[in-house]
Design an enzyme around this catalytic site. Structure first.
Site, mmCIF file in Angstrom:
data_model
loop_
_atom_site.group_PDB
_atom_site.id
_atom_site.type_symbol
_atom_site.label_atom_id
_atom_site.label_comp_id
_atom_site.label_asym_id
_atom_site.label_seq_id
_atom_site.Cartn_x
_atom_site.Cartn_y
_atom_site.Cartn_z
ATOM 1 C CD1 TRP A 107 -2.196 -1.340 0.018
ATOM 2 C CD2 TRP A 107 -3.084 -1.553 1.601
ATOM 3 N NE1 TRP A 107 -3.517 -2.003 0.012
ATOM 4 C CE2 TRP A 107 -3.526 -2.129 1.512
ATOM 5 C CE3 TRP A 107 -2.945 -1.080 3.472
ATOM 6 C CZ2 TRP A 107 -5.097 -2.611 2.240
ATOM 7 C CZ3 TRP A 107 -4.098 -2.283 4.056
ATOM 8 C CH2 TRP A 107 -4.831 -3.142 3.630
ATOM 9 C CG HIS A 167 -7.367 1.202 2.760
ATOM 10 N ND1 HIS A 167 -7.062 0.509 3.825
ATOM 11 C CD2 HIS A 167 -6.845 2.172 2.998
ATOM 12 C CE1 HIS A 167 -6.444 0.314 4.935
ATOM 13 N NE2 HIS A 167 -6.308 1.922 4.773
ATOM 14 N NE ARG A 200 -4.911 -0.702 -3.273
ATOM 15 C CZ ARG A 200 -5.563 -1.504 -2.461
ATOM 16 N NH1 ARG A 200 -5.534 -2.995 -2.788
ATOM 17 N NH2 ARG A 200 -6.508 -1.607 -1.215
ATOM 18 C CD GLN A 240 -10.715 -0.570 -1.344
ATOM 19 O OE1 GLN A 240 -10.525 0.355 -0.021
ATOM 20 N NE2 GLN A 240 -9.595 -1.064 -1.521
ATOM 21 C CB VAL A 243 -10.612 -7.004 10.550
ATOM 22 C CG1 VAL A 243 -11.711 -6.312 10.323
ATOM 23 C CG2 VAL A 243 -10.296 -7.301 9.169
ATOM 24 C CB ALA A 297 -14.960 -3.719 9.007
HETATM 25 N N1 DAH Z 1 -8.697 -2.182 3.125
HETATM 26 C C1 DAH Z 1 -8.842 -3.605 2.306
HETATM 27 C C2 DAH Z 1 -8.431 -3.948 1.449
HETATM 28 O O1 DAH Z 1 -8.070 -2.392 0.876
HETATM 29 C C3 DAH Z 1 -10.062 -4.481 2.513
HETATM 30 C C4 DAH Z 1 -10.678 -4.486 3.713
HETATM 31 C C5 DAH Z 1 -10.513 -5.990 4.549
HETATM 32 C C6 DAH Z 1 -11.339 -4.265 4.308
HETATM 33 C C7 DAH Z 1 -11.486 -6.226 5.383
HETATM 34 C C8 DAH Z 1 -12.291 -3.846 5.515
HETATM 35 C C9 DAH Z 1 -11.562 -5.356 5.496
HETATM 36 O O2 DAH Z 1 -13.333 -3.405 5.815
HETATM 37 O O3 DAH Z 1 -12.518 -5.823 6.874
HETATM 38 O O4 DAH Z 1 -7.669 -4.224 0.560
#
Ligand code: DAH
Length: 348
Positions: free
Chosen positions: A157, A176, A203, A217, A260, A316
Protein backbone atom coordinates in the site's frame (compact mmCIF):
# COMPACT_ATOMS: atom_id res chain seq x y z
CA UNK A 1 -49.76 37.94 -91.66
CA UNK A 2 -47.05 39.55 -89.55
CA UNK A 3 -47.34 39.01 -85.87
CA UNK A 4 -48.94 41.83 -84.00
CA UNK A 5 -46.85 43.63 -81.42
CA UNK A 6 -49.01 42.40 -78.55
CA UNK A 7 -48.53 38.80 -79.58
CA UNK A 8 -44.75 39.28 -79.73
CA UNK A 9 -44.81 40.92 -76.34
CA UNK A 10 -46.85 38.05 -74.95
CA UNK A 11 -44.35 35.48 -76.22
CA UNK A 12 -41.34 37.41 -74.94
CA UNK A 13 -42.92 37.67 -71.51
CA UNK A 14 -43.82 34.02 -71.29
CA UNK A 15 -40.38 32.98 -72.60
CA UNK A 16 -38.74 35.01 -69.90
CA UNK A 17 -41.01 33.50 -67.26
CA UNK A 18 -40.12 30.01 -68.51
CA UNK A 19 -36.41 30.82 -68.34
CA UNK A 20 -36.72 32.12 -64.81
CA UNK A 21 -38.64 28.99 -63.83
CA UNK A 22 -35.79 26.68 -64.81
CA UNK A 23 -33.32 28.62 -62.70
CA UNK A 24 -35.39 28.44 -59.49
CA UNK A 25 -33.63 26.40 -56.81
CA UNK A 26 -36.14 25.99 -54.03
CA UNK A 27 -39.84 25.64 -53.31
CA UNK A 28 -40.21 29.06 -51.74
CA UNK A 29 -38.91 30.79 -54.88
CA UNK A 30 -41.14 28.56 -56.98
CA UNK A 31 -44.21 29.65 -55.07
CA UNK A 32 -43.26 33.29 -55.53
CA UNK A 33 -42.89 32.63 -59.24
CA UNK A 34 -46.30 30.94 -59.38
CA UNK A 35 -48.02 33.96 -57.82
CA UNK A 36 -46.19 36.42 -60.05
CA UNK A 37 -46.83 34.56 -63.31
CA UNK A 38 -49.92 32.42 -62.96
CA UNK A 39 -51.59 34.07 -59.97
CA UNK A 40 -54.85 35.96 -60.01
CA UNK A 41 -53.01 39.27 -60.25
CA UNK A 42 -50.10 37.77 -62.11
CA UNK A 43 -48.42 38.49 -65.40
CA UNK A 44 -50.70 36.42 -67.64
CA UNK A 45 -53.87 37.81 -66.15
CA UNK A 46 -52.59 41.33 -66.70
CA UNK A 47 -51.76 40.60 -70.33
CA UNK A 48 -55.24 39.19 -70.88
CA UNK A 49 -56.82 42.30 -69.46
CA UNK A 50 -55.63 44.26 -72.49
CA UNK A 51 -57.35 41.91 -74.93
CA UNK A 52 -60.44 44.12 -75.31
CA UNK A 53 -58.32 46.98 -76.65
CA UNK A 54 -56.86 44.90 -79.47
CA UNK A 55 -58.05 45.16 -83.06
CA UNK A 56 -60.64 42.52 -83.91
CA UNK A 57 -58.52 40.63 -86.40
CA UNK A 58 -55.82 39.72 -83.88
CA UNK A 59 -57.95 39.40 -80.77
CA UNK A 60 -58.84 35.78 -81.47
CA UNK A 61 -55.27 34.78 -82.27
CA UNK A 62 -53.96 36.57 -79.20
CA UNK A 63 -56.48 34.76 -77.02
CA UNK A 64 -55.53 31.38 -78.41
CA UNK A 65 -51.81 31.99 -77.96
CA UNK A 66 -52.33 33.31 -74.46
CA UNK A 67 -54.36 30.23 -73.41
CA UNK A 68 -51.75 27.97 -74.98
CA UNK A 69 -48.96 29.80 -73.12
CA UNK A 70 -50.80 29.56 -69.83
CA UNK A 71 -51.27 25.81 -70.27
CA UNK A 72 -47.57 25.43 -71.16
CA UNK A 73 -46.45 27.42 -68.16
CA UNK A 74 -48.74 25.51 -65.82
CA UNK A 75 -47.23 22.28 -67.12
CA UNK A 76 -43.73 23.61 -66.75
CA UNK A 77 -44.61 24.73 -63.23
CA UNK A 78 -45.84 21.25 -62.23
CA UNK A 79 -42.72 19.61 -63.63
CA UNK A 80 -40.41 22.01 -61.80
CA UNK A 81 -42.38 21.45 -58.60
CA UNK A 82 -41.84 17.70 -58.82
CA UNK A 83 -38.16 18.15 -59.64
CA UNK A 84 -37.55 20.43 -56.66
CA UNK A 85 -39.42 18.13 -54.30
CA UNK A 86 -37.21 15.22 -55.31
CA UNK A 87 -33.86 16.92 -55.18
CA UNK A 88 -31.96 18.60 -52.38
CA UNK A 89 -33.00 22.20 -52.08
CA UNK A 90 -29.62 23.16 -50.82
CA UNK A 91 -26.48 23.56 -52.87
CA UNK A 92 -24.09 23.00 -49.90
CA UNK A 93 -23.95 19.26 -50.48
CA UNK A 94 -26.43 18.20 -47.81
CA UNK A 95 -28.67 15.46 -49.09
CA UNK A 96 -31.88 15.97 -47.15
CA UNK A 97 -33.32 12.75 -48.51
CA UNK A 98 -30.82 10.66 -46.48
CA UNK A 99 -32.05 9.15 -43.20
CA UNK A 100 -31.27 11.39 -40.22
CA UNK A 101 -28.29 10.86 -37.96
CA UNK A 102 -29.24 10.06 -34.36
CA UNK A 103 -27.50 12.26 -31.81
CA UNK A 104 -25.06 10.32 -29.60
CA UNK A 105 -26.61 9.77 -26.20
CA UNK A 106 -24.42 9.77 -23.12
CA UNK A 107 -24.59 7.05 -20.48
CA UNK A 108 -23.33 6.44 -16.99
CA UNK A 109 -19.80 5.07 -16.79
CA UNK A 110 -19.86 1.27 -16.23
CA UNK A 111 -18.14 1.69 -12.87
CA UNK A 112 -20.73 4.27 -11.81
CA UNK A 113 -23.48 1.85 -12.79
CA UNK A 114 -22.01 -0.95 -10.70
CA UNK A 115 -21.19 1.31 -7.75
CA UNK A 116 -24.83 2.42 -7.71
CA UNK A 117 -26.01 -1.17 -7.97
CA UNK A 118 -23.84 -2.19 -5.00
CA UNK A 119 -25.02 0.77 -2.92
CA UNK A 120 -28.68 0.18 -3.85
CA UNK A 121 -28.48 -3.27 -2.30
CA UNK A 122 -26.83 -2.01 0.89
CA UNK A 123 -29.31 0.84 1.11
CA UNK A 124 -32.14 -1.69 1.07
CA UNK A 125 -30.30 -3.56 3.83
CA UNK A 126 -30.35 -0.43 5.99
CA UNK A 127 -26.94 1.11 5.30
CA UNK A 128 -26.41 4.85 4.96
CA UNK A 129 -24.02 6.02 2.25
CA UNK A 130 -21.34 8.49 3.28
CA UNK A 131 -18.14 9.69 1.65
CA UNK A 132 -14.72 10.68 2.92
CA UNK A 133 -11.59 12.53 1.79
CA UNK A 134 -9.42 11.13 -1.01
CA UNK A 135 -6.40 12.89 0.46
CA UNK A 136 -5.90 11.23 3.81
CA UNK A 137 -3.60 11.60 6.79
CA UNK A 138 -1.05 8.87 7.46
CA UNK A 139 -2.61 8.17 10.84
CA UNK A 140 -6.09 7.49 9.42
CA UNK A 141 -4.93 5.51 6.41
CA UNK A 142 -2.55 3.38 8.49
CA UNK A 143 -1.84 4.03 12.18
CA UNK A 144 -5.37 4.10 13.58
CA UNK A 145 -6.13 0.98 11.56
CA UNK A 146 -3.33 -0.79 13.44
CA UNK A 147 -0.85 -0.56 10.59
CA UNK A 148 2.29 0.90 12.25
CA UNK A 149 5.11 2.50 10.20
CA UNK A 150 7.16 -0.66 9.76
CA UNK A 151 4.25 -3.04 9.21
CA UNK A 152 4.60 -5.31 6.15
CA UNK A 153 1.02 -4.46 5.10
CA UNK A 154 2.37 -1.04 4.11
CA UNK A 155 4.50 -2.55 1.40
CA UNK A 156 1.63 -3.25 -0.96
CA UNK A 157 0.00 0.00 0.00
CA UNK A 158 2.91 2.35 -0.37
CA UNK A 159 1.37 5.06 -2.39
CA UNK A 160 1.32 8.61 -3.66
CA UNK A 161 2.59 10.88 -0.91
CA UNK A 162 1.81 14.56 -1.08
CA UNK A 163 3.73 17.50 0.23
CA UNK A 164 2.39 17.91 3.74
CA UNK A 165 5.32 19.87 5.15
CA UNK A 166 2.94 22.57 6.40
CA UNK A 167 1.02 19.94 8.42
CA UNK A 168 1.79 17.93 11.54
CA UNK A 169 1.81 14.64 9.68
CA UNK A 170 2.31 13.10 6.29
CA UNK A 171 -0.58 13.06 3.81
CA UNK A 172 -1.27 10.75 0.90
CA UNK A 173 -3.86 9.69 -1.63
CA UNK A 174 -5.73 7.09 0.41
CA UNK A 175 -5.01 3.47 -0.40
CA UNK A 176 -8.41 2.22 0.76
CA UNK A 177 -11.72 3.46 2.12
CA UNK A 178 -11.16 1.88 5.54
CA UNK A 179 -9.98 5.20 7.09
CA UNK A 180 -13.63 6.28 7.04
CA UNK A 181 -14.36 3.61 9.65
CA UNK A 182 -12.21 5.60 12.09
CA UNK A 183 -13.43 9.04 11.00
CA UNK A 184 -17.06 8.02 11.31
CA UNK A 185 -16.66 6.41 14.73
CA UNK A 186 -14.74 9.44 16.02
CA UNK A 187 -17.54 11.77 15.00
CA UNK A 188 -20.37 9.56 16.31
CA UNK A 189 -20.26 9.10 20.07
CA UNK A 190 -22.88 6.35 20.14
CA UNK A 191 -23.50 3.26 18.02
CA UNK A 192 -25.49 1.85 16.23
CA UNK A 193 -23.53 2.46 13.04
CA UNK A 194 -24.38 1.07 9.66
CA UNK A 195 -22.55 2.82 6.83
CA UNK A 196 -21.44 2.14 3.27
CA UNK A 197 -18.54 4.27 2.00
CA UNK A 198 -17.86 4.45 -1.72
CA UNK A 199 -14.77 6.19 -3.02
CA UNK A 200 -11.65 6.26 -5.11
CA UNK A 201 -8.39 4.83 -3.83
CA UNK A 202 -4.86 5.02 -5.19
CA UNK A 203 -2.00 2.58 -5.08
CA UNK A 204 1.57 2.42 -6.19
CA UNK A 205 1.00 -0.48 -8.58
CA UNK A 206 2.60 -1.89 -11.68
CA UNK A 207 -0.60 -2.12 -13.69
CA UNK A 208 -1.72 -5.31 -15.38
CA UNK A 209 -5.00 -6.94 -16.34
CA UNK A 210 -6.17 -7.11 -12.72
CA UNK A 211 -4.34 -4.19 -11.08
CA UNK A 212 -4.78 -0.47 -11.57
CA UNK A 213 -3.17 2.42 -9.73
CA UNK A 214 -6.62 3.91 -9.18
CA UNK A 215 -9.64 1.91 -8.10
CA UNK A 216 -12.98 2.39 -6.44
CA UNK A 217 -13.98 0.67 -3.23
CA UNK A 218 -17.08 0.34 -1.13
CA UNK A 219 -16.40 -0.04 2.57
CA UNK A 220 -18.93 -1.29 5.10
CA UNK A 221 -18.98 -0.69 8.82
CA UNK A 222 -21.54 -1.98 11.30
CA UNK A 223 -21.22 -1.44 15.04
CA UNK A 224 -23.91 -2.39 17.52
CA UNK A 225 -24.59 -4.62 20.49
CA UNK A 226 -24.33 -8.32 19.75
CA UNK A 227 -22.98 -8.13 16.20
CA UNK A 228 -21.31 -11.42 15.21
CA UNK A 229 -19.68 -13.08 12.25
CA UNK A 230 -23.13 -14.46 11.42
CA UNK A 231 -24.35 -10.92 10.76
CA UNK A 232 -21.41 -10.36 8.45
CA UNK A 233 -22.07 -13.56 6.59
CA UNK A 234 -25.83 -12.98 6.35
CA UNK A 235 -25.35 -9.43 5.05
CA UNK A 236 -22.82 -10.42 2.40
CA UNK A 237 -24.83 -13.49 1.41
CA UNK A 238 -27.89 -11.35 0.78
CA UNK A 239 -25.81 -8.77 -1.09
CA UNK A 240 -24.30 -11.50 -3.31
CA UNK A 241 -27.74 -12.89 -4.10
CA UNK A 242 -29.09 -9.50 -5.09
CA UNK A 243 -26.02 -8.68 -7.19
CA UNK A 244 -25.29 -11.99 -8.85
CA UNK A 245 -28.48 -14.05 -8.66
CA UNK A 246 -30.66 -15.82 -6.12
CA UNK A 247 -28.68 -19.08 -6.25
CA UNK A 248 -25.36 -17.61 -5.17
CA UNK A 249 -23.52 -18.99 -2.16
CA UNK A 250 -20.66 -17.31 -0.36
CA UNK A 251 -17.61 -18.80 1.29
CA UNK A 252 -15.51 -17.18 4.00
CA UNK A 253 -11.87 -18.14 4.39
CA UNK A 254 -9.51 -16.96 7.06
CA UNK A 255 -7.32 -14.04 6.10
CA UNK A 256 -5.42 -11.26 7.80
CA UNK A 257 -6.11 -7.56 7.91
CA UNK A 258 -4.63 -5.63 10.86
CA UNK A 259 -7.90 -3.81 11.68
CA UNK A 260 -10.14 -6.87 12.01
CA UNK A 261 -10.01 -10.00 14.14
CA UNK A 262 -10.78 -12.48 12.78
CA UNK A 263 -10.27 -11.37 9.20
CA UNK A 264 -11.78 -13.20 6.25
CA UNK A 265 -11.69 -13.28 2.51
CA UNK A 266 -15.09 -13.69 0.94
CA UNK A 267 -15.73 -15.57 -2.29
CA UNK A 268 -18.91 -16.41 -4.21
CA UNK A 269 -19.46 -19.68 -6.02
CA UNK A 270 -18.82 -19.51 -9.74
CA UNK A 271 -21.99 -18.90 -11.70
CA UNK A 272 -20.51 -19.98 -15.01
CA UNK A 273 -19.21 -23.47 -14.27
CA UNK A 274 -19.47 -25.88 -11.35
CA UNK A 275 -15.76 -25.61 -10.66
CA UNK A 276 -14.74 -28.32 -13.06
CA UNK A 277 -13.81 -26.17 -16.04
CA UNK A 278 -10.14 -25.20 -15.84
CA UNK A 279 -10.60 -22.76 -18.69
CA UNK A 280 -13.52 -20.97 -16.99
CA UNK A 281 -12.94 -17.24 -17.42
CA UNK A 282 -14.49 -16.49 -14.04
CA UNK A 283 -13.07 -19.00 -11.55
CA UNK A 284 -10.39 -20.83 -13.55
CA UNK A 285 -11.80 -24.11 -12.39
CA UNK A 286 -11.58 -23.41 -8.65
CA UNK A 287 -15.36 -23.00 -8.35
CA UNK A 288 -14.92 -19.84 -6.25
CA UNK A 289 -14.33 -16.23 -7.00
CA UNK A 290 -12.61 -13.95 -4.45
CA UNK A 291 -14.55 -10.75 -4.07
CA UNK A 292 -13.67 -8.90 -0.91
CA UNK A 293 -12.00 -8.64 2.47
CA UNK A 294 -13.91 -8.43 5.72
CA UNK A 295 -13.82 -9.27 9.40
CA UNK A 296 -14.89 -8.39 12.91
CA UNK A 297 -13.74 -4.91 13.89
CA UNK A 298 -10.72 -5.24 16.17
CA UNK A 299 -11.70 -4.59 19.83
CA UNK A 300 -8.80 -2.15 20.20
CA UNK A 301 -10.29 -0.03 17.40
CA UNK A 302 -13.69 -0.10 19.07
CA UNK A 303 -12.13 0.96 22.37
CA UNK A 304 -10.04 3.64 20.68
CA UNK A 305 -13.26 5.12 19.25
CA UNK A 306 -14.57 5.51 22.79
CA UNK A 307 -17.05 2.62 22.70
CA UNK A 308 -17.00 -0.17 25.29
CA UNK A 309 -15.73 -3.30 23.50
CA UNK A 310 -17.51 -5.48 26.07
CA UNK A 311 -20.83 -3.96 24.97
CA UNK A 312 -20.29 -3.24 21.30
CA UNK A 313 -18.95 -5.31 18.48
CA UNK A 314 -19.06 -4.91 14.73
CA UNK A 315 -17.99 -6.01 11.32
CA UNK A 316 -16.26 -4.28 8.45
CA UNK A 317 -15.80 -5.17 4.81
CA UNK A 318 -14.18 -3.63 1.77
CA UNK A 319 -14.69 -4.48 -1.86
CA UNK A 320 -13.29 -3.25 -5.17
CA UNK A 321 -15.98 -1.91 -7.48
CA UNK A 322 -13.92 -2.67 -10.62
CA UNK A 323 -13.56 -6.27 -9.47
CA UNK A 324 -17.31 -6.68 -9.06
CA UNK A 325 -17.89 -4.88 -12.36
CA UNK A 326 -15.49 -7.17 -14.23
CA UNK A 327 -17.39 -10.20 -12.99
CA UNK A 328 -20.81 -8.72 -13.77
CA UNK A 329 -19.88 -7.29 -17.15
CA UNK A 330 -17.52 -10.03 -18.32
CA UNK A 331 -14.58 -7.63 -18.65
CA UNK A 332 -11.18 -9.32 -18.57
CA UNK A 333 -8.84 -6.33 -18.29
CA UNK A 334 -9.37 -3.76 -15.54
CA UNK A 335 -7.43 -1.14 -17.52
CA UNK A 336 -10.30 -0.79 -20.00
CA UNK A 337 -12.40 1.01 -17.40
CA UNK A 338 -10.26 4.08 -17.05
CA UNK A 339 -8.49 4.54 -20.35
CA UNK A 340 -11.53 6.39 -21.61
CA UNK A 341 -12.12 4.80 -24.98
CA UNK A 342 -15.57 5.29 -26.40
CA UNK A 343 -15.88 1.91 -28.21
CA UNK A 344 -15.41 0.14 -24.87
CA UNK A 345 -17.52 2.46 -22.74
CA UNK A 346 -20.41 2.63 -25.20
CA UNK A 347 -21.11 -1.08 -24.71
CA UNK A 348 -22.62 -0.50 -21.28
N1 DAH B 1 -9.10 -2.14 3.08
C1 DAH B 1 -8.81 -3.46 2.55
C2 DAH B 1 -8.09 -3.33 1.22
O1 DAH B 1 -8.09 -2.27 0.64
C3 DAH B 1 -10.08 -4.25 2.33
C4 DAH B 1 -10.73 -4.62 3.61
C5 DAH B 1 -10.41 -5.80 4.19
C6 DAH B 1 -11.62 -3.77 4.21
C7 DAH B 1 -11.01 -6.19 5.39
C8 DAH B 1 -12.24 -4.14 5.39
C9 DAH B 1 -11.92 -5.36 5.97
O2 DAH B 1 -13.15 -3.37 6.02
O3 DAH B 1 -12.52 -5.72 7.12
O4 DAH B 1 -7.57 -4.29 0.72
Amino acid sequence: MPEHNSTTELKTTTDQARLRLSSLENLDDLETWRLEVLGRHGLLTNLMKGIGDLPNEIRKEFGQIANQERANLENAYTNRLLELKNTPNDTSGVDVSLPGRLPVRGALHPITQVRRQILDVFTRLGFTTIEGPEVEADSYNFGKLRIPPDHPARDMWDTFWLDGSHLDEKILLRTHTSPMQIRYMESHPEPPIRIAVPGRCYRYEATDATHEWMLEQVELLVIDQGITLANLKGTLQEWARQMFGADRKIMMRHSYFPFVEPGVEVAIDCFDCDGSDRSCGICRGSGWLELLGAGMVHPEIIAEAGYDPDVYSGFAAGMGVERVAMVLQGVTDIRHYHDNRHPFLSQF
